[in-house]
Design a protein around this motif. Structure first.
Motif, PDB file in Angstrom:
ATOM      1  N   ALA A  36     -35.843  32.789  59.687  1.00 59.35           N
ATOM      2  CA  ALA A  36     -35.197  31.799  60.226  1.00 59.35           C
ATOM      3  C   ALA A  36     -35.780  31.468  61.510  1.00 59.35           C
ATOM      4  CB  ALA A  36     -33.606  32.532  60.593  1.00 59.35           C
ATOM      5  N   ALA A  37     -36.152  32.286  62.357  1.00 52.67           N
ATOM      6  CA  ALA A  37     -36.969  31.783  63.575  1.00 52.67           C
ATOM      7  C   ALA A  37     -38.061  30.726  63.421  1.00 52.67           C
ATOM      8  CB  ALA A  37     -37.322  32.815  64.501  1.00 52.67           C
TER       9      ALA A  37
ATOM     10  N   ALA B 203     -27.329  31.264  66.391  1.00 53.92           N
ATOM     11  CA  ALA B 203     -27.697  31.953  67.660  1.00 53.92           C
ATOM     12  C   ALA B 203     -29.054  31.298  68.097  1.00 53.92           C
ATOM     13  CB  ALA B 203     -27.546  33.341  67.486  1.00 53.92           C
ATOM     14  N   LEU B 204     -29.819  31.255  67.320  1.00 55.33           N
ATOM     15  CA  LEU B 204     -31.200  30.816  67.824  1.00 55.33           C
ATOM     16  C   LEU B 204     -30.964  29.298  68.543  1.00 55.33           C
ATOM     17  CD1 LEU B 204     -33.285  31.837  64.785  1.00 55.33           C
ATOM     18  CD2 LEU B 204     -33.718  32.642  67.369  1.00 55.33           C
ATOM     19  N   ALA B 205     -30.252  28.569  67.986  1.00 55.73           N
ATOM     20  CA  ALA B 205     -30.221  27.111  68.495  1.00 55.73           C
ATOM     21  C   ALA B 205     -29.572  27.227  69.839  1.00 55.73           C
ATOM     22  CB  ALA B 205     -28.992  26.340  67.367  1.00 55.73           C
TER      23      ALA B 205
ATOM     24  N   MET C 258     -37.159  27.302  62.158  1.00 54.06           N
ATOM     25  CA  MET C 258     -36.846  26.527  63.277  1.00 54.06           C
ATOM     26  C   MET C 258     -38.009  26.110  64.592  1.00 54.06           C
ATOM     27  SD  MET C 258     -33.026  27.954  63.922  1.00 54.06           S
ATOM     28  CE  MET C 258     -32.563  26.996  65.201  1.00 54.06           C
ATOM     29  N   GLY C 259     -39.129  26.948  64.330  1.00 56.53           N
ATOM     30  CA  GLY C 259     -40.136  26.894  65.137  1.00 56.53           C
ATOM     31  C   GLY C 259     -40.106  27.469  66.328  1.00 56.53           C
ATOM     32  N   VAL C 260     -39.302  28.592  66.425  1.00 51.68           N
ATOM     33  CA  VAL C 260     -38.953  29.175  67.722  1.00 51.68           C
ATOM     34  C   VAL C 260     -39.338  30.876  67.427  1.00 51.68           C
ATOM     35  CG1 VAL C 260     -37.381  27.727  68.217  1.00 51.68           C
ATOM     36  CG2 VAL C 260     -36.685  29.687  67.012  1.00 51.68           C
ATOM     37  N   ARG C 261     -39.313  31.732  68.573  1.00 52.40           N
ATOM     38  CA  ARG C 261     -39.256  32.991  68.287  1.00 52.40           C
ATOM     39  C   ARG C 261     -38.033  33.760  68.615  1.00 52.40           C
ATOM     40  NH1 ARG C 261     -44.166  35.605  71.006  1.00 52.40           N
ATOM     41  NH2 ARG C 261     -44.358  36.855  69.448  1.00 52.40           N
TER      42      ARG C 261
ATOM     43  N   LYS D  95     -28.078  34.563  57.650  1.00 51.41           N
ATOM     44  CA  LYS D  95     -29.185  33.622  58.182  1.00 51.41           C
ATOM     45  C   LYS D  95     -28.445  32.327  58.709  1.00 51.41           C
ATOM     46  CE  LYS D  95     -33.189  32.969  56.516  1.00 51.41           C
ATOM     47  NZ  LYS D  95     -34.594  32.475  55.589  1.00 51.41           N
ATOM     48  N   PRO D  96     -27.488  31.804  58.297  1.00 52.30           N
ATOM     49  CA  PRO D  96     -26.748  30.633  59.194  1.00 52.30           C
ATOM     50  C   PRO D  96     -26.250  31.166  60.603  1.00 52.30           C
ATOM     51  CG  PRO D  96     -25.955  30.782  57.013  1.00 52.30           C
ATOM     52  CD  PRO D  96     -26.817  31.815  56.986  1.00 52.30           C
TER      53      PRO D  96
END
Ligand code: LLP
Length: 424
Positions: free
Chosen positions: A136-137, A114-116, A140-143, A108-109
């Protein structure tokens, strides 16, 4: 095609004499030719004239920052399999939008990092990973843009340890589970389905298994689109082999591979992604070592051993995959010099520390330098400090210049990484 050749009887990397580098950094060392890196990247990129293609260099093959920077400057993206590799790619300026993240065990980290970075795509390999990535997404409020890596159950016809496309390997989601998993992914708020991914193995020397796998995957793309999934991308992985041996198997030319891919994917309007590693860096690197001793027992039929200062910890491919690496003396053998068989071995305390058995070799004496060819991929990247042998330095050549791309650690640095417990 590479840029290591004799000039006046001395092996050169581009315009630099290997002996000059050895005098500067000591042996053993890895040496990379920028011209070969650049040429191979371009030849691969030009193999897809009619397609939109992202060339995501597989960082695992050789993650040295100087190598990565050379490729990044040509526009390469990156295929990474860990946060460490992600950081390497970002460090040389490869934008997140050109990075894909592969691998069966993303944490998950790592997903969050990678999402960041806003990466282009996650290649998801299991139902569990899908749920973890969704969580995880959402946190972070992302897809997360994803492709499933699908295991097509095709034999890549390569060494068993680097074959990944058969159902019994750990890689990808089962072919038969793909429809249900794409349905599940569609229902997840943190997931955006964008494509399909396949990678059936490495050092593949025939087009037929690749064509079979890609055709199967294209069938899946069509079936998924019929079910309303917006499949816009196809990631076809890496795996194209390189020639290791004169007179050995000749892998397909990138242009023939490209023509096959364009034929199989024609008319689908897909963005293509490739993850070549070995093809780009394999022939761009050599491992230079020094002969320490030549030893031979006196009994009849005794084997002759050429003991080098490089060992299996520096280049593990022969020990791990029975791989063949051609060897050249750095001072060219005189024409007609007799060849004599010897085992080429390293100093590590294992019988497997052998680069070649009964290899016909030109005359070699203690102090002579030799170079293993085609060592740019999975050479330094898989090196270790086994036997507390320092990681060997890496040198990048460009034209008449050379630079240290990684320094040999000192013994103090190596020992300083360990700690005694507070009760000792
Ligand atoms: N993409 C994925 C998901 C991979 O697993 C690999 C390699 C590549 C791309 C790059 O494959 P290439 O184009 O380099 O064949 N250490 C072994 C090779 C291991 C390959 C691992 N995966 C060796 O030295 O032969």
């Amino acid at each position: 095609m590479h840029h290591f050749a004799y000039r006046n009887g001395r092996l050169h990397a581009e315009d630099v004499a290997i002996e000059e580098i050895a005098a500067s950094v000591g042996t053993p060392f890895y040496c990379y030719a920028s011209a070969t890196l650049e040429r191979h990247y371009r030849v691969f990129a030009e193999a897809f004239p009619r397609s939109r293609a992202l060339i995501a260099y597989a960082v695992k093959a050789n993650g040295n920052l100087a190598v990565l920077k050379t490729l990044a400057d040509l526009g390469a993206g990156a295929d990474v399999v860990s946060e460490g590799e992600l950081r390497r790619a970002l460090a040389v300026g490869i934008p997140g939008a050109r990075i894909v993240f592969s691998g069966v065990g993303k944490t998950k980290p790592e997903m969050a990092a990678a999402l960041a970075a806003g990466i282009h795509q996650f290649n998801v390999e299991s139902a569990g990973e899908l749920e973890a990535l969704d969580a995880a997404a959402r946190e972070m409020g992302v897809r997360a843009p994803i492709a499933f890596r699908v295991n097509p159950d095709v034999d890549a016809q390569t060494h068993a340890k680097i074959s990944t496309g058969k159902a019994e390997t750990k890689f990808g989601i089962a072919w038969t589970d793909a429809p249900a998993l794409y349905e599940r992914a569609r229902a997840l708020a943190g997931i955006e389905v964008v494509g399909v991914d396949v990678h059936i193995g490495s050092q593949i020397t025939r087009l037929a298994p690749l064509r079979e796998a890609f055709s199967k995957i294209v069938g899946l793309v069509k079936a998924l689109r019929e079910r309303g999934h917006a499949i816009a991308r196809l990631d076809l992985g890496g795996g194209l082999g390189v020639p290791y041996m004169d007179g050995g198997e000749i892998p397909p030319l990138p242009s023939d591979y490209g023509a096959m891919v364009e034929e199989v994917t024609a008319g689908l309007g897909l963005e293509l992604i490739f993850e070549p590693g070995r093809l780009i860096v394999g022939n761009a690197g050599i491992l230079v070592a020094k002969v320490l001793y030549v030893k031979e027992a006196t009994h009849p039929g005794a084997r002759r051993f050429v003991v080098l200062d490089a060992g299996m910890n520096d280049l593990i491919r022969p020990a791990l995959y029975d791989a063949f690496h051609a060897l050249l003396p750095v001072r060219e053998a005189p024409a007609g010099a007799p060849l004599a068989e010897a085992d080429l071995v390293g100093p590590v305390c294992e019988t497997g520390d052998r680069f070649a058995a009964r290899r016909p070799l030109p005359p070699l004496a203690p102090g002579d330098l030799v170079a293993f060819l085609t060592a740019g991929a999975y050479g330094a990247a898989q090196a270790s400090e086994y036997n507390t042998r320092p990681l060997v330095p890496e040198v990048l050549v460009k034209g008449a210049r050379f630079a240290l791309a990684r320094a040999r650690p000192t013994y103090d640095e190596i020992l300083a990484r360990d700690r005694l417990a507070d009760w000792q």
